[in-house]
Design a protein around this motif. Sequence first.
Motif, PDB file in Angstrom:
ATOM      1  N   PHE A  35       4.893  13.893   0.412  1.00 54.27           N
ATOM      2  CA  PHE A  35       5.476  12.570   1.066  1.00 54.27           C
ATOM      3  C   PHE A  35       4.995  11.303   0.533  1.00 54.27           C
ATOM      4  CE2 PHE A  35       7.913  14.631   4.433  1.00 54.27           C
ATOM      5  CZ  PHE A  35       7.202  15.785   4.988  1.00 54.27           C
TER       6      PHE A  35
ATOM      7  N   TYR B 247       0.885  -1.347  -0.078  1.00 50.45           N
ATOM      8  CA  TYR B 247       0.039  -0.003  -0.010  1.00 50.45           C
ATOM      9  C   TYR B 247       0.880   1.095   0.137  1.00 50.45           C
ATOM     10  CZ  TYR B 247      -3.273   3.537   1.690  1.00 50.45           C
ATOM     11  OH  TYR B 247      -4.138   4.590   1.993  1.00 50.45           O
TER      12      TYR B 247
ATOM     13  N   SER C 116      -0.192  -3.457   4.291  1.00 48.93           N
ATOM     14  CA  SER C 116      -1.576  -3.134   4.790  1.00 48.93           C
ATOM     15  C   SER C 116      -2.140  -4.571   4.901  1.00 48.93           C
ATOM     16  CB  SER C 116      -2.330  -2.317   3.839  1.00 48.93           C
ATOM     17  OG  SER C 116      -3.797  -2.330   4.327  1.00 48.93           O
TER      18      SER C 116
ATOM     19  N   TYR D   3      -1.628  -3.696  13.235  1.00 50.68           N
ATOM     20  CA  TYR D   3      -0.797  -2.167  12.843  1.00 50.68           C
ATOM     21  C   TYR D   3      -0.294  -2.359  11.544  1.00 50.68           C
ATOM     22  CZ  TYR D   3       2.226   1.679  12.913  1.00 50.68           C
ATOM     23  OH  TYR D   3       2.484   2.930  12.650  1.00 50.68           O
ATOM     24  N   ASP D   4      -0.676  -1.408  10.820  1.00 52.91           N
ATOM     25  CA  ASP D   4       0.038  -1.308   9.345  1.00 52.91           C
ATOM     26  C   ASP D   4       1.188  -0.201   9.388  1.00 52.91           C
ATOM     27  OD1 ASP D   4      -3.083  -1.503   8.187  1.00 52.91           O
ATOM     28  OD2 ASP D   4      -1.763  -3.291   8.580  1.00 52.91           O
ATOM     29  N   LYS D   5       2.348  -0.583   9.662  1.00 49.07           N
ATOM     30  CA  LYS D   5       3.506   0.442   9.877  1.00 49.07           C
ATOM     31  C   LYS D   5       3.286   1.286   8.511  1.00 49.07           C
ATOM     32  CE  LYS D   5       7.934   0.890  11.968  1.00 49.07           C
ATOM     33  NZ  LYS D   5       9.306   0.334  12.574  1.00 49.07           N
ATOM     34  N   VAL D   6       3.442   2.460   8.700  1.00 50.79           N
ATOM     35  CA  VAL D   6       3.448   3.585   7.588  1.00 50.79           C
ATOM     36  C   VAL D   6       5.217   4.042   7.354  1.00 50.79           C
ATOM     37  CG1 VAL D   6       2.796   5.223   6.284  1.00 50.79           C
ATOM     38  CG2 VAL D   6       1.156   3.989   7.494  1.00 50.79           C
ATOM     39  N   ILE D   7       5.890   4.050   6.608  1.00 48.77           N
ATOM     40  CA  ILE D   7       7.269   4.449   6.505  1.00 48.77           C
ATOM     41  C   ILE D   7       7.029   5.540   5.198  1.00 48.77           C
ATOM     42  CG2 ILE D   7       9.721   3.954   6.026  1.00 48.77           C
ATOM     43  CD1 ILE D   7       8.458   2.604   8.561  1.00 48.77           C
ATOM     44  N   PHE D   8       7.261   6.630   5.891  1.00 47.94           N
ATOM     45  CA  PHE D   8       7.352   8.053   4.770  1.00 47.94           C
ATOM     46  C   PHE D   8       8.723   8.141   4.358  1.00 47.94           C
ATOM     47  CE2 PHE D   8       3.321   9.656   5.832  1.00 47.94           C
ATOM     48  CZ  PHE D   8       3.089   9.316   6.887  1.00 47.94           C
ATOM     49  N   GLY D   9       8.851   8.633   2.955  1.00 46.69           N
ATOM     50  CA  GLY D   9       9.939   9.171   2.439  1.00 46.69           C
ATOM     51  C   GLY D   9      10.392  10.438   2.987  1.00 46.69           C
TER      52      GLY D   9
ATOM     53  N   LEU E 193      -3.784  13.118   2.857  1.00 45.88           N
ATOM     54  CA  LEU E 193      -3.875  12.062   1.881  1.00 45.88           C
ATOM     55  C   LEU E 193      -4.345  12.575   0.543  1.00 45.88           C
ATOM     56  CD1 LEU E 193      -3.299   8.993   1.115  1.00 45.88           C
ATOM     57  CD2 LEU E 193      -5.492   8.708   1.796  1.00 45.88           C
TER      58      LEU E 193
ATOM     59  N   ARG F  62      -2.805   0.621  -4.348  1.00 43.11           N
ATOM     60  CA  ARG F  62      -2.184  -0.734  -3.872  1.00 43.11           C
ATOM     61  C   ARG F  62      -1.606  -1.503  -4.794  1.00 43.11           C
ATOM     62  NH1 ARG F  62      -5.284  -1.967   0.898  1.00 43.11           N
ATOM     63  NH2 ARG F  62      -6.893  -0.742   1.179  1.00 43.11           N
TER      64      ARG F  62
ATOM     65  N   ASP G 179      -3.701   7.244  -3.041  1.00 41.70           N
ATOM     66  CA  ASP G 179      -2.895   5.863  -2.733  1.00 41.70           C
ATOM     67  C   ASP G 179      -3.009   5.061  -3.865  1.00 41.70           C
ATOM     68  OD1 ASP G 179      -5.736   5.280  -0.184  1.00 41.70           O
ATOM     69  OD2 ASP G 179      -5.631   5.208  -2.638  1.00 41.70           O
TER      70      ASP G 179
ATOM     71  N   GLY H 190      -5.039  -4.762   7.227  1.00 44.42           N
ATOM     72  CA  GLY H 190      -6.239  -4.417   7.638  1.00 44.42           C
ATOM     73  C   GLY H 190      -6.810  -4.571   9.036  1.00 44.42           C
TER      74      GLY H 190
ATOM     75  N   TYR I 275       1.045  11.833   0.607  1.00 47.50           N
ATOM     76  CA  TYR I 275       0.536  13.049   1.569  1.00 47.50           C
ATOM     77  C   TYR I 275       1.157  14.224   0.925  1.00 47.50           C
ATOM     78  CZ  TYR I 275      -1.231   9.397   4.651  1.00 47.50           C
ATOM     79  OH  TYR I 275      -2.029   8.519   5.334  1.00 47.50           O
TER      80      TYR I 275
END
Lengths: 115, 114
Positions: free
Chosen positions: A89, A32, A95, A100-106, A46, A51, A49, A97, A36
């Motif tokens: 970003f 996913y 993901s 916890y779906d850890k989100v790593i940002f650039g 957001l 998938r 996005d 669902g 942003y």
Amino acid sequence: GENVEQHPSTLSVQEGDSAVIKCTYSDSASNYFPWYKQELGKGSQLIIDIRSNVGEKKDQRIAVTLNKTAKHFSLHITETQPEDSAVYFCAASISRGTSYDKVIFGPGTSLSVIP
Amino acid sequence: DADVTQTPRNRITKTGKRIMLECSQTKGHDRMYWYRQDPGLGLRLIYYSFDVKDINKGEISDGYSVSRQAQAKFSLSLESAIPNQTALYFCATSDPGQGINEQFFGPGTRLTVL
């Protein structure tokens, strides 16, 4: 762990031109990929996005493409307008669902649209 | 109406002082997060909470602590502030019931530690 790189760090375009921001990710399990937009003095929002089961997604002037094999994804903004000026970003997430779906940002791209 | 609010918006403090940043949300989301933003590094996760009884460390939790006072409130504390904690701090919420982990961010707190 996941690492997300983003280029360029700054981008200036003339109003009406296109802007492209590119990201790469390291974890092939990521599925996913959100983008942003952070306007000055505000929190990020957001804007689009995608998938991993889709190669391209478009919403009016913005589009995102994904190359799973190369682990690249890109944001394309066409017919840029001054209000597109912001920090953008990219992010990657696994993901599932429920957990916890850890989100790593650039690190972000500062886009300036010159009138 | 702002769904995620943060106070203060700006704070200047001195090394060694204790600082608390507060976050409130009216979105009804169970999940709340604290991120730190530094130039060239993007947004990095400090702590996250799935509900009032569930607190978890993120990737850069050293030097920070959090408190989830209620579903709507999540506070970040710097017990003894140091200059390299100078940064933009963002609170965020999410609702996993939507099927994606969209983060809803507050407006941020600019913290300067002298």
